[in-house]
Design an enzyme around this catalytic site. Sequence first.
Site, PDB file in Angstrom:
ATOM      1  N   HIS A 106       0.815  -1.216   0.000  1.00 27.80           N
ATOM      2  CA  HIS A 106       0.000   0.000   0.000  1.00 27.80           C
ATOM      3  C   HIS A 106       0.851   1.270   0.000  1.00 27.80           C
ATOM      4  CE1 HIS A 106      -3.474  -2.470   0.240  1.00 27.80           C
ATOM      5  NE2 HIS A 106      -3.438  -2.714   1.534  1.00 27.80           N
ATOM      6  N   HIS A 179     -10.240   0.817   1.030  1.00 27.52           N
ATOM      7  CA  HIS A 179      -9.945  -0.357   1.851  1.00 27.52           C
ATOM      8  C   HIS A 179     -11.009  -0.578   2.933  1.00 27.52           C
ATOM      9  CE1 HIS A 179      -7.524  -3.523   3.559  1.00 27.52           C
ATOM     10  NE2 HIS A 179      -6.482  -3.224   2.799  1.00 27.52           N
ATOM     11  N   GLU A 316     -11.542  -4.968  -2.819  1.00 27.04           N
ATOM     12  CA  GLU A 316     -10.727  -3.834  -3.229  1.00 27.04           C
ATOM     13  C   GLU A 316     -10.500  -3.895  -4.744  1.00 27.04           C
ATOM     14  OE1 GLU A 316      -7.177  -3.639  -0.478  1.00 27.04           O
ATOM     15  OE2 GLU A 316      -8.195  -5.454   0.238  1.00 27.04           O
TER      16      GLU A 316
END
Length: 353
Positions: A106, A179, A316
């Site tokens: 991320h 998320h 996601e």
Amino acid sequence: MAVTKGYFGRTKQGEEIMKYRITNSQGAYIEVLNYGAILQKVVVPDREGHMTDVVLGYDELEAYFENPSYFGGTVGRNANRIAGASFELDGVKYHLNANEGENNLHSGPVSFNRMVWEERRVNQGENSVTFGRVSPDGEQGFPGNLDINVTYSFDDDQNVRIEYRGTSDRKTIVNLTNHSYFNLSGQNYPDVKETRVQILSDDYTPVDEESIPTGELISVENTPMDFREMKTIGRDLESDFPQIAQAGGFDHNYVLKNYRRGELQMVAAAESLVTGIRMEVSTDMPDMQFYTGNAIESQRGKDGAVYGPYSGFCMETQYAPNAVNEPRAVSPVLRPGEKYHSVTVYHFSLRED
């Protein structure tokens, strides 16, 4: 329908954080923060008409400063993993922060979900809020000044629409996602094992011991990875199938059927037998990570809820993990003069009993 906002707290640097409530004409609503462009609440009616919050999160701003599971956050510049925390563009190698072993997850320890976004527009007519920020050249290790917008809207058909737009002055990577962890039985319900899920995908990308895709595409046929027909999450959650056992549940990228760049299509659905709430996911992205919250730490959530493993699931939408280093994946590269644009819609309704 209306958009209202109120004070939510201050960062350690003294920046004021606001919470925006977007309400439809039926009284359902979502709440979003300009900290992390976070989706903090999704409150929709269950089969009895009771308003039910179906996403995990926190009541206090301070909890979002840590937020180890990324609850509700906008993550980027690049969502998911990059192998070796590095990639190459036009012969130049870029090095990122390794925050999951030797890999980048991320975009590093400070993803966009831990940054303050500016309010760029509140549109009462469209029942929407747009947050934006300029990610400067070199931030997180990525090249280019990236000007990015995230727009949240909520309508009378119970559609939570998340739209991303961006431009960069240098060739770079852009792969944003939300998320949020969903629990359609209510964010305070113990787990999602009895939630029924469908994913319209014939293939997934298997991963190695470090959760990096191996480069293969494997058919879901005759495996526990198959969600083409709706089934409960718990049915195969404790399977000895190597990919599931290794991850402690599902944490895999699914290659979405019938992908065409720029075309919105329904790709997944989920429903709770407890509340009757159903969610359908539509996106114009080529892939989707399905994650069952295997590593959620025991912690206090909203309204005194206690979260732990399997308290929520993520869908996601994204470019595939490590796509920048995988020639066969749809590319996440954005060039100067191009416009990054993607849309994901979470549609809420009641299941037909």
